[in-house]
Design a protein around this motif. Sequence first.
Motif, PDB file in Angstrom:
ATOM      1  N   UNK A  98      -2.910   7.244 -13.580  1.00  0.00           N
ATOM      2  CA  UNK A  98      -1.958   6.138 -13.377  1.00  0.00           C
ATOM      3  C   UNK A  98      -2.525   5.249 -12.283  1.00  0.00           C
ATOM      4  N   UNK A  99      -2.696   3.959 -12.587  1.00  0.00           N
ATOM      5  CA  UNK A  99      -3.417   3.095 -11.650  1.00  0.00           C
ATOM      6  C   UNK A  99      -2.629   2.776 -10.394  1.00  0.00           C
ATOM      7  N   UNK A 100      -3.315   2.832  -9.273  1.00  0.00           N
ATOM      8  CA  UNK A 100      -2.749   2.334  -8.030  1.00  0.00           C
ATOM      9  C   UNK A 100      -3.065   0.860  -7.942  1.00  0.00           C
ATOM     10  N   UNK A 101      -2.848   0.312  -6.790  1.00  0.00           N
ATOM     11  CA  UNK A 101      -3.155  -1.103  -6.594  1.00  0.00           C
ATOM     12  C   UNK A 101      -4.637  -1.288  -6.335  1.00  0.00           C
ATOM     13  N   UNK A 102      -5.247  -2.266  -6.985  1.00  0.00           N
ATOM     14  CA  UNK A 102      -6.638  -2.555  -6.652  1.00  0.00           C
ATOM     15  C   UNK A 102      -6.722  -3.080  -5.221  1.00  0.00           C
ATOM     16  N   UNK A 103      -7.879  -2.958  -4.621  1.00  0.00           N
ATOM     17  CA  UNK A 103      -8.080  -3.326  -3.226  1.00  0.00           C
ATOM     18  C   UNK A 103      -7.602  -4.745  -2.919  1.00  0.00           C
ATOM     19  N   UNK A 104      -7.932  -5.700  -3.772  1.00  0.00           N
ATOM     20  CA  UNK A 104      -7.559  -7.087  -3.520  1.00  0.00           C
ATOM     21  C   UNK A 104      -6.037  -7.259  -3.552  1.00  0.00           C
ATOM     22  N   UNK A 105      -5.374  -6.644  -4.513  1.00  0.00           N
ATOM     23  CA  UNK A 105      -3.912  -6.739  -4.596  1.00  0.00           C
ATOM     24  C   UNK A 105      -3.271  -6.061  -3.395  1.00  0.00           C
ATOM     25  N   UNK A 106      -3.821  -4.931  -2.970  1.00  0.00           N
ATOM     26  CA  UNK A 106      -3.282  -4.235  -1.803  1.00  0.00           C
ATOM     27  C   UNK A 106      -3.379  -5.130  -0.565  1.00  0.00           C
ATOM     28  N   UNK A 107      -4.474  -5.858  -0.438  1.00  0.00           N
ATOM     29  CA  UNK A 107      -4.633  -6.780   0.687  1.00  0.00           C
ATOM     30  C   UNK A 107      -3.595  -7.888   0.648  1.00  0.00           C
ATOM     31  N   UNK A 108      -3.323  -8.398  -0.532  1.00  0.00           N
ATOM     32  CA  UNK A 108      -2.300  -9.442  -0.672  1.00  0.00           C
ATOM     33  C   UNK A 108      -0.928  -8.908  -0.283  1.00  0.00           C
ATOM     34  N   UNK A 109      -0.618  -7.700  -0.725  1.00  0.00           N
ATOM     35  CA  UNK A 109       0.677  -7.114  -0.378  1.00  0.00           C
ATOM     36  C   UNK A 109       0.792  -6.856   1.119  1.00  0.00           C
ATOM     37  N   UNK A 110      -0.306  -6.438   1.745  1.00  0.00           N
ATOM     38  CA  UNK A 110      -0.265  -6.237   3.198  1.00  0.00           C
ATOM     39  C   UNK A 110       0.077  -7.543   3.906  1.00  0.00           C
TER      40      UNK A 110
END
Length: 157
Positions: A102-114
């Motif tokens: 089950x996919x987690x957030x990709x690094x770029x999306x995680x950065x945007x959410x942060x």
Amino acid sequence: MATTAGIRYSQVLRLMRQFQQAYAAAEDEYRRELGLNDTDLRALNALGVNNQLSPGQLGDRLSISTAGITSVLDRLAEHGYIRREDHPQDRRKKMIMHGENFPGLPQQAAGRLRGIYRAFRELDEQQQHTVLGFLHDACQALEPEHENETHLWSKGT
């Protein structure tokens, strides 16, 4: 001449559209990274929010027929994104659960959410409460079963 309140309402809608477009672009990038179509990603999003659903519940949430949801689930299971398990109380039914891939957030999306979380943390407690209330009411307002309700933020308070 536009009223101050009218201008604010217009800004709210413009900013909500802008946020939705930015979110959709990020989601589209994520979908391409995972090699999924729109429907498959919508199914993963629904499972990400709900953790487990029956195939019927997932089909209802996505407005997909029984045959259609079976195809979606087959594709997701093939990637290891979901797994089907027996329902704990009714062995005739299945539950859809997160799979081992089950996919987690990709690094770029995680950065945007942060960045979103950082901006939220900079608000004082009352502002955070107001933002959360508005977002909650806005989501509820978009649900078809709540079309005719009056919401806190729509009362001008």
